[in-house]
Write a protein that holds these residues in place. Structure first.
Motif, PDB file in Angstrom:
ATOM      1  N   ASP A   1      -2.574 -47.205  21.658  1.00 49.37           N
ATOM      2  CA  ASP A   1      -1.458 -48.146  21.899  1.00 49.37           C
ATOM      3  C   ASP A   1      -0.665 -47.778  23.151  1.00 49.37           C
ATOM      4  OD1 ASP A   1      -2.007 -49.593  19.561  1.00 49.37           O
ATOM      5  OD2 ASP A   1      -1.006 -48.047  18.373  1.00 49.37           O
ATOM      6  N   TRP A   2      -1.246 -46.950  23.998  1.00 51.22           N
ATOM      7  CA  TRP A   2      -0.613 -46.535  25.256  1.00 51.22           C
ATOM      8  C   TRP A   2       0.690 -45.779  25.032  1.00 51.22           C
ATOM      9  CZ3 TRP A   2      -4.204 -46.697  28.656  1.00 51.22           C
ATOM     10  CH2 TRP A   2      -5.160 -47.724  28.615  1.00 51.22           C
ATOM     11  N   GLU A   3       0.713 -44.980  23.982  1.00 50.03           N
ATOM     12  CA  GLU A   3       1.894 -44.140  23.732  1.00 50.03           C
ATOM     13  C   GLU A   3       1.506 -42.681  23.911  1.00 50.03           C
ATOM     14  OE1 GLU A   3       2.983 -45.349  19.839  1.00 50.03           O
ATOM     15  OE2 GLU A   3       4.043 -47.133  20.548  1.00 50.03           O
ATOM     16  N   MET A   4       2.535 -41.836  24.122  1.00 51.81           N
ATOM     17  CA  MET A   4       2.235 -40.412  24.256  1.00 51.81           C
ATOM     18  C   MET A   4       1.850 -39.844  22.895  1.00 51.81           C
ATOM     19  SD  MET A   4       4.262 -37.579  26.464  1.00 51.81           S
ATOM     20  CE  MET A   4       5.732 -37.258  25.502  1.00 51.81           C
ATOM     21  N   ARG A   5       0.887 -38.944  22.903  1.00 52.73           N
ATOM     22  CA  ARG A   5       0.442 -38.330  21.650  1.00 52.73           C
ATOM     23  C   ARG A   5       1.530 -37.428  21.088  1.00 52.73           C
ATOM     24  NH1 ARG A   5      -5.109 -38.877  20.811  1.00 52.73           N
ATOM     25  NH2 ARG A   5      -6.072 -39.862  22.615  1.00 52.73           N
ATOM     26  N   ARG A   6       1.610 -37.353  19.770  1.00 47.25           N
ATOM     27  CA  ARG A   6       2.624 -36.507  19.128  1.00 47.25           C
ATOM     28  C   ARG A   6       2.189 -35.044  19.085  1.00 47.25           C
ATOM     29  NH1 ARG A   6       7.642 -38.688  18.527  1.00 47.25           N
ATOM     30  NH2 ARG A   6       7.248 -40.878  18.914  1.00 47.25           N
ATOM     31  N   GLU A   7       0.850 -34.839  19.148  1.00 48.84           N
ATOM     32  CA  GLU A   7       0.333 -33.467  19.074  1.00 48.84           C
ATOM     33  C   GLU A   7      -0.658 -33.214  20.195  1.00 48.84           C
ATOM     34  OE1 GLU A   7      -1.496 -32.454  15.382  1.00 48.84           O
ATOM     35  OE2 GLU A   7       0.421 -32.094  14.394  1.00 48.84           O
ATOM     36  N   THR A   8      -0.727 -31.974  20.654  1.00 53.17           N
ATOM     37  CA  THR A   8      -1.741 -31.614  21.647  1.00 53.17           C
ATOM     38  C   THR A   8      -3.068 -31.433  20.904  1.00 53.17           C
ATOM     39  OG1 THR A   8      -1.502 -29.230  21.379  1.00 53.17           O
ATOM     40  CG2 THR A   8       0.003 -30.301  22.925  1.00 53.17           C
ATOM     41  N   ALA A   9      -4.146 -31.264  21.657  1.00 55.57           N
ATOM     42  CA  ALA A   9      -5.457 -31.043  21.033  1.00 55.57           C
ATOM     43  C   ALA A   9      -5.446 -29.778  20.187  1.00 55.57           C
ATOM     44  CB  ALA A   9      -6.524 -30.957  22.115  1.00 55.57           C
ATOM     45  N   GLU A  10      -4.553 -28.855  20.532  1.00 53.43           N
ATOM     46  CA  GLU A  10      -4.476 -27.582  19.790  1.00 53.43           C
ATOM     47  C   GLU A  10      -3.506 -27.672  18.612  1.00 53.43           C
ATOM     48  OE1 GLU A  10      -3.950 -27.712  23.241  1.00 53.43           O
ATOM     49  OE2 GLU A  10      -6.090 -27.331  23.545  1.00 53.43           O
ATOM     50  N   GLY A  11      -2.934 -28.835  18.376  1.00 54.60           N
ATOM     51  CA  GLY A  11      -2.056 -29.039  17.236  1.00 54.60           C
ATOM     52  C   GLY A  11      -0.591 -28.710  17.481  1.00 54.60           C
ATOM     53  N   GLU A  12      -0.235 -28.464  18.732  1.00 52.16           N
ATOM     54  CA  GLU A  12       1.187 -28.181  19.044  1.00 52.16           C
ATOM     55  C   GLU A  12       1.979 -29.483  19.049  1.00 52.16           C
ATOM     56  OE1 GLU A  12       2.345 -25.204  22.277  1.00 52.16           O
ATOM     57  OE2 GLU A  12       0.260 -25.713  22.744  1.00 52.16           O
ATOM     58  N   SER A  13       3.252 -29.382  18.739  1.00 53.11           N
ATOM     59  CA  SER A  13       4.117 -30.562  18.756  1.00 53.11           C
ATOM     60  C   SER A  13       4.518 -30.883  20.202  1.00 53.11           C
ATOM     61  CB  SER A  13       5.376 -30.288  17.931  1.00 53.11           C
ATOM     62  OG  SER A  13       6.411 -31.157  18.337  1.00 53.11           O
ATOM     63  N   VAL A  14       4.184 -32.094  20.639  1.00 49.23           N
ATOM     64  CA  VAL A  14       4.535 -32.499  22.008  1.00 49.23           C
ATOM     65  C   VAL A  14       6.051 -32.689  22.109  1.00 49.23           C
ATOM     66  CG1 VAL A  14       4.201 -34.262  23.801  1.00 49.23           C
ATOM     67  CG2 VAL A  14       2.255 -33.489  22.444  1.00 49.23           C
ATOM     68  N   GLU A  15       6.652 -33.085  21.001  1.00 48.46           N
ATOM     69  CA  GLU A  15       8.101 -33.252  20.970  1.00 48.46           C
ATOM     70  C   GLU A  15       8.789 -31.913  21.295  1.00 48.46           C
ATOM     71  OE1 GLU A  15       9.165 -35.707  17.829  1.00 48.46           O
ATOM     72  OE2 GLU A  15      11.161 -36.039  18.663  1.00 48.46           O
ATOM     73  N   ALA A  16       8.295 -30.850  20.660  1.00 49.44           N
ATOM     74  CA  ALA A  16       8.887 -29.523  20.900  1.00 49.44           C
ATOM     75  C   ALA A  16       8.637 -29.076  22.343  1.00 49.44           C
ATOM     76  CB  ALA A  16       8.284 -28.514  19.924  1.00 49.44           C
ATOM     77  N   ILE A  17       7.446 -29.383  22.842  1.00 51.65           N
ATOM     78  CA  ILE A  17       7.129 -29.022  24.241  1.00 51.65           C
ATOM     79  C   ILE A  17       8.092 -29.754  25.182  1.00 51.65           C
ATOM     80  CG2 ILE A  17       5.419 -29.252  26.083  1.00 51.65           C
ATOM     81  CD1 ILE A  17       3.228 -28.856  23.933  1.00 51.65           C
ATOM     82  N   ALA A  18       8.260 -31.054  24.948  1.00 51.06           N
ATOM     83  CA  ALA A  18       9.140 -31.852  25.815  1.00 51.06           C
ATOM     84  C   ALA A  18      10.573 -31.309  25.763  1.00 51.06           C
ATOM     85  CB  ALA A  18       9.103 -33.314  25.394  1.00 51.06           C
ATOM     86  N   GLN A  19      11.030 -30.977  24.565  1.00 48.15           N
ATOM     87  CA  GLN A  19      12.406 -30.470  24.419  1.00 48.15           C
ATOM     88  C   GLN A  19      12.614 -29.153  25.168  1.00 48.15           C
ATOM     89  OE1 GLN A  19      12.890 -30.272  20.183  1.00 48.15           O
ATOM     90  NE2 GLN A  19      13.308 -32.468  19.999  1.00 48.15           N
ATOM     91  N   SER A  20      11.520 -28.419  25.361  1.00 52.40           N
ATOM     92  CA  SER A  20      11.650 -27.104  25.987  1.00 52.40           C
ATOM     93  C   SER A  20      12.021 -27.194  27.470  1.00 52.40           C
ATOM     94  CB  SER A  20      10.360 -26.299  25.824  1.00 52.40           C
ATOM     95  OG  SER A  20       9.346 -26.817  26.671  1.00 52.40           O
TER      96      SER A  20
END
Lengths: 300, 298
Positions: free
Chosen positions: A21-40
């Motif tokens: 749906d052309w949205e950013m993924r919530r998790e990386t391929a390794e299972g990390e939270s993209v939300e947490a990465i972005a917040q960092s």
């Protein structure tokens, strides 16, 4: 996080494939939270979270690169359909990310890559592959280098041991389908655009087209530029073999031997063919001085 | 003031971006246009139609180069092949100055092909200024850096965007391509006063100004270059002209491109402000008068 670390972090995040749906993924391929990465490293504001702000760049990246590949391969896009084409670009660029400053080079390895990825082309793999090859040949021919063509006196000096140089913009293709008909039909309905600008990109819908039916029929094509226009010229099998051998650096006598190796033509007919090939090549300026001996002609 | 060492002491008036849909019109009708801005990367090729058309344009018009992939703020070494090709093109166009963006876009030899915002840190100032100096030394023409539209801010930032711009251009001793649309877009996305930004820039370093349109979404504004210039952007333009004097101005229109006449007419609206500023410069109108023009137009 220093500058280099931040840039490595963000480059990985903006190049991560989007959802269907052309949205950013919530998790990386390794299972990390993209939300947490972005917040960092990305600040939120009163309207957008860190995730949503980063998502704008993630989407921009894919819209731009898909747009650029789509511009180079309109017929392949029309054949595969937008959904499969976009998925193919996503997979291609995940495997072969851009290593050039110019978007012009982005699709250069796509035909080669597609050869070993039939999962995107299904039962029409060979047709799709040949379309991809022809569309990339167009790009190479469109803005490829043009060297100074051989003059009449240079042509007269050609002997059996001469190694002839072919124009860099001349591309030679042996095809199982007459794909030039399909590519030309699509190009006729595709306006010329420029992908490179500093503007942000929106996802562009691709217009559906009715494609001409393709039946197998061997064709040999010389894709070349004349007066700044790219042409798909049909040549015969022998001419293709001759030009290919010359491009590989074989001396003229050897190249002719290869070209007519399996020919049923009489020696007289072969001689007539060779005269015809050379007349056409001379007229179109296909034989040229090598880069070392010639001063490049800057325009055309 | 506007003809300064950052634009090679030129006086270029109002130009538009050279775009494919307008080629035929320009070459057949030969309209009077002060100058064209080209995207350098579209002409950094080995041959063919792009260069032939460029030469035809160069026969009749003044051209300034604007780049999108130098990525002054990328943390690693500059790409030598890129620089070499860019220099070849500058010799062809004889561009009096050259601009690219104050951003980053590549890392570890891989390219995002986007104008990504920099963290406003002293480390980024140093890295970016060094790279601008290297490019300037290699190309031997004045460089102007353009502020970009942005959609994200970083925790790492130690200053505002305009403070960062000031630090970089002082450290690099380069010019500014002030994009007032980008200032407006970023001000809406990051909730700052765009007038404060324009007021803070070192006016004596402004080599050129960009104007453009943008698209408004529910929660942010996107710099799409697909609309006419909006009133708040004209307001910022008026302030920029008031501060910097009549400066070479360029309208960017990159998507849903209308006819040449429409794009050119939109660009020429800038003349209202430029003429007022010129009058102000000779004492006919006060500097505040330029700002009043903005209010009248708005």
């Amino acid at each position: 996080m220093n500058l280099l670390e931040l840039q490595r972090r963000m480059a990985e995040d903006v190049r991560r494939p989007l959802t269907v749906d052309w949205e950013m993924r919530r998790e990386t391929a390794e299972g990390e939270s993209v939300e947490a990465i972005a917040q960092s490293y990305v600040k939120p504001n009163d309207r957008l979270s860190s995730f949503e702000r980063l998502e704008i760049y993630n989407r921009q990246y894919w819209f731009r690169v898909i747009g650029a590949v789509s511009e180079d391969f309109p017929a392949l896009n029309a054949l595969l359909g937008e959904k499969r084409f976009d998925a193919m670009v996503l997979a291609y660029l995940r495997e072969i990310p851009s290593t050039s400053w110019t978007l012009r080079d982005l699709s250069g390895k796509l035909p080669e890559w597609l050869q070993v990825h039939p999962e995107f082309t299904g039962r029409r793999h060979q047709l799709a592959l040949e379309i991809a090859k022809l569309e990339w040949a167009y790009v190479e021919s469109y803005d490829g280098r043009r060297l100074e063509p051989l003059a009449a006196e240079d042509m007269r000096a050609i002997g059996p041991e001469t190694c002839l140089t072919l124009q860099p913009h001349l591309q030679l293709l042996a095809m199982a389908y007459p794909v030039d008909e399909l590519v030309l039909a699509v190009r006729k309905d595709t306006p010329e655009t420029e992908m490179v600008s500093s503007a942000s990109m929106m996802k562009k819908e691709v217009k559906r087209m009715k494609l001409p039916a393709m039946r197998k029929k061997a064709v040999w094509l010389a894709v070349h530029r004349y007066d700044d226009v790219v042409y798909y010229r049909h040549i015969d099998r022998e001419a293709y073999a001759l030009l290919t051998a010359l491009r590989e650096g074989k001396p003229l006598a050897e190249a002719l031997g290869i070209a007519f190796e399996k020919s049923r033509l009489t020696p007289e007919e072969q001689a007539a063919k060779i005269r015809e090939y050379f007349a056409h090549a001379a007229e179109l300026g296909w034989f040229c001085k090598s880069e070392d001996e010639a001063t490049a002609v800057p325009v055309q | 003031m506007p003809a300064n060492r950052f634009n090679a002491f030129t006086d270029y008036g109002v130009g538009i971006g050279l775009r494919v849909p307008h080629y035929d019109h320009i070459l057949t009708k030969k309209p009077v246009v002060d100058w064209f801005e080209i995207i350098s990367e579209n002409y950094m090729v080995d041959g063919g139609r792009p260069l032939r058309l460029l030469d035809q344009i160069l026969d009749q018009y003044r051209v300034v180069q604007h780049g999108v992939s130098m990525y002054f703020g990328s943390a690693q070494a500059l790409n030598r092949d890129h620089l070499k090709r860019l220099k070849e093109l500058t010799k062809r166009t004889k561009t009096p100055w050259l601009s690219d963006h104050l951003c980053w876009g590549s890392v570890d030899g891989r390219y995002t092909h986007d104008l990504l915002p920099l963290p406003y840190t002293f480390e980024a100032v140093k890295t970016t200024a060094e790279r601008i100096r290297q490019v300037q030394d290699y190309l031997e023409i004045p460089i102007a850096v353009e502020n970009v539209s942005s959609y994200a801010e970083y925790h790492e930032s130690e200053m505002t965007e305009w403070e960062f711009l000031n630090e970089v251009v002082h450290a690099a001793d380069c010019g500014i391509l002030l994009d007032v649309n980008n200032i407006y877009v970023s001000s809406q996305n990051h909730s700052f006063d765009p007038m404060t930004y324009v007021d803070a820039i070192p006016a004596e370093r402004v080599a050129q100004i960009h104007i453009a349109g943008h698209s408004k979404f529910e929660k942010y504004i996107l710099d799409t270059h697909d609309h006419p210039v909006l009133d708040p952007v004209w307001g910022l333009y008026a302030l920029a002209i008031e501060r910097a004097g009549p400066t070479a101005t360029l309208l960017e229109w990159d998507d849903n491109i209308p006819s040449f006449e429409e794009v050119h007419a939109e660009a020429l609206k800038a003349n209202r402000y430029l003429k007022a500023a010129e009058a102000a410069a000779v004492g006919g109108v006060t500097a505040e008068g330029v700002g009043q023009v903005a209010q009248v137009v708005a």
